[in-house]
Scaffold this active site. Structure first.
Site, short mmCIF file in Angstrom:
data_model
loop_
_atom_site.label_atom_id
_atom_site.label_comp_id
_atom_site.label_asym_id
_atom_site.label_seq_id
_atom_site.Cartn_x
_atom_site.Cartn_y
_atom_site.Cartn_z
N ASP A 40 0.85 -1.19 0.00
CA ASP A 40 0.00 0.00 0.00
C ASP A 40 0.88 1.24 0.00
O ASP A 40 1.99 1.21 0.54
CB ASP A 40 -0.93 0.02 1.22
CG ASP A 40 -2.17 0.88 0.99
OD1 ASP A 40 -2.01 2.09 0.70
OD2 ASP A 40 -3.29 0.36 1.09
N VAL A 64 1.45 1.36 -6.37
CA VAL A 64 1.30 0.33 -7.40
C VAL A 64 1.53 0.88 -8.80
O VAL A 64 1.63 0.12 -9.76
CB VAL A 64 -0.09 -0.34 -7.33
CG1 VAL A 64 -0.22 -1.16 -6.06
CG2 VAL A 64 -1.21 0.69 -7.43
N TYR A 157 -13.91 6.83 -12.65
CA TYR A 157 -13.95 5.58 -11.88
C TYR A 157 -14.75 4.52 -12.63
O TYR A 157 -14.30 3.37 -12.76
CB TYR A 157 -14.57 5.86 -10.52
CG TYR A 157 -14.65 4.66 -9.60
CD1 TYR A 157 -13.53 4.22 -8.90
CD2 TYR A 157 -15.85 3.98 -9.40
CE1 TYR A 157 -13.59 3.13 -8.05
CE2 TYR A 157 -15.92 2.89 -8.54
CZ TYR A 157 -14.80 2.48 -7.87
OH TYR A 157 -14.87 1.39 -7.02
N LYS A 161 -13.20 0.92 -13.99
CA LYS A 161 -13.64 -0.37 -13.47
C LYS A 161 -14.28 -1.23 -14.57
O LYS A 161 -14.13 -2.46 -14.56
CB LYS A 161 -14.62 -0.16 -12.31
CG LYS A 161 -13.96 0.43 -11.07
CD LYS A 161 -12.83 -0.46 -10.55
CE LYS A 161 -12.26 0.03 -9.24
NZ LYS A 161 -11.21 -0.84 -8.69
N THR A 192 -16.32 1.58 3.53
CA THR A 192 -14.87 1.73 3.61
C THR A 192 -14.52 3.21 3.74
O THR A 192 -15.37 4.09 3.53
CB THR A 192 -14.18 1.18 2.35
OG1 THR A 192 -14.52 2.01 1.23
CG2 THR A 192 -14.59 -0.26 2.07
N THR A 195 -15.24 5.07 0.39
CA THR A 195 -16.62 5.46 0.14
C THR A 195 -17.08 6.54 1.10
O THR A 195 -17.87 7.41 0.73
CB THR A 195 -17.58 4.25 0.22
OG1 THR A 195 -17.43 3.60 1.49
CG2 THR A 195 -17.30 3.27 -0.89
#
Length: 251
Positions: A40, A64, A157, A161, A192, A195
């Site tokens: 992370d 990443v 987004y 996705k 989370t 969100t």
């Protein structure tokens, strides 16, 4: 097989591991017998943030979007666990909000770098390593129901996705005969930090009645689906995007 051994023998790299679905997935993998390299860009933060389990988890801090983190993750797995990873979980992601009319090239590039290009690069390196070593393995990408059904004010987004879901299927079609399974989980609205940053508590409460189950999801519930797809119980499942949304898109 006992529940604790569902992932025995698995060595996993899990991105987005410090919070939300990624963190819940790390905990679930360790619970079920896997060894994990957790990746992370952030350390666990905020009230109640707990350290990673002391056993069978190695944490690497890095983005990443940088190739070096993938090299470090794979070499850490081999150095600490005696073998390259045979499971890859791409859970890192970003969720910006705003009108499509205000979406800039820079905004789109940033979202695609994390949500699409990073999983692609991770899969490429993971698959090449398995092929070189003549081993089998499994990949699970975390997409979203936003990749199956668009939402207002999250255009970048949604696009990222949808593309990741299709990339999952395309990759599965290419490497299935090599014994490498590639699947995805498409969560619905899940409680989370990401969100909560994008949707306040009131907005989350408004979305809950639109699910068949009448509530939003918890990260652990998404992690359970990821465990299944990564396990040998899903040995005949590939190219599948498992919608895990409490029945949101059927309403």
């Amino acid at each position: 097989m006992a529940a604790a051994g569902r992932l025995a023998g698995k060595i996993a790299v899990i991105t987005g591991s410090s919070s939300g679905i990624g963190r819940a997935t790390v905990d679930a993998f360790v619970k079920h017998g896997a060894k994990v390299v957790a990746v992370d860009v952030n350390l666990p933060t905020g009230p109640g943030a707990a350290p990673f389990p002391k056993h069978n988890v190695e944490f690497l801090r890095g983005s990443v979007t940088q190739d070096d983190i993938w090299r470090r993750a794979f070499s850490t797995a081999k150095a600490n666990y005696g073998s390259s990873p045979n499971v890859l979980i791409n859970a890192a992601g970003v969720l910006p909000t705003g009108s499509v009319l205000d979406l800039t090239d820079e905004d789109l590039d940033r979202v695609l770098a994390v949500n699409l290009k990073a999983p692609l690069h991770g899969m490429q390196k993971f698959i090449r390593a398995l092929l070189d070593e003549k081993r089998t393995g499994a990949i699970v990408n975390v997409t979203s129901i936003a990749g199956e059904r668009v939402f207002p004010h999250t255009p970048a987004y949604d696009v990222s996705k949808a593309a990741l879901s299709h990339l999952t299927r395309a990759t599965a079609a290419e490497v299935g005969d090599k014994g490498i399974r590639v699947n995805a989980v498409a969560p619905g609205v899940t409680r989370t930090g990401m969100t909560r940053d994008s949707l306040n508590a009131e907005a989350l409460a408004r979305l809950a009645p639109h699910t068949a189950l009448g509530r939003v999801g918890e990260p652990e519930e998404i992690a359970n689906a990821i465990v299944y797809l990564a396990s040998d119980e899903a040995s005949y499942v590939t190219g599948h995007v498992l919608v895990n949304d409490g029945g949101y898109i059927i309403q």
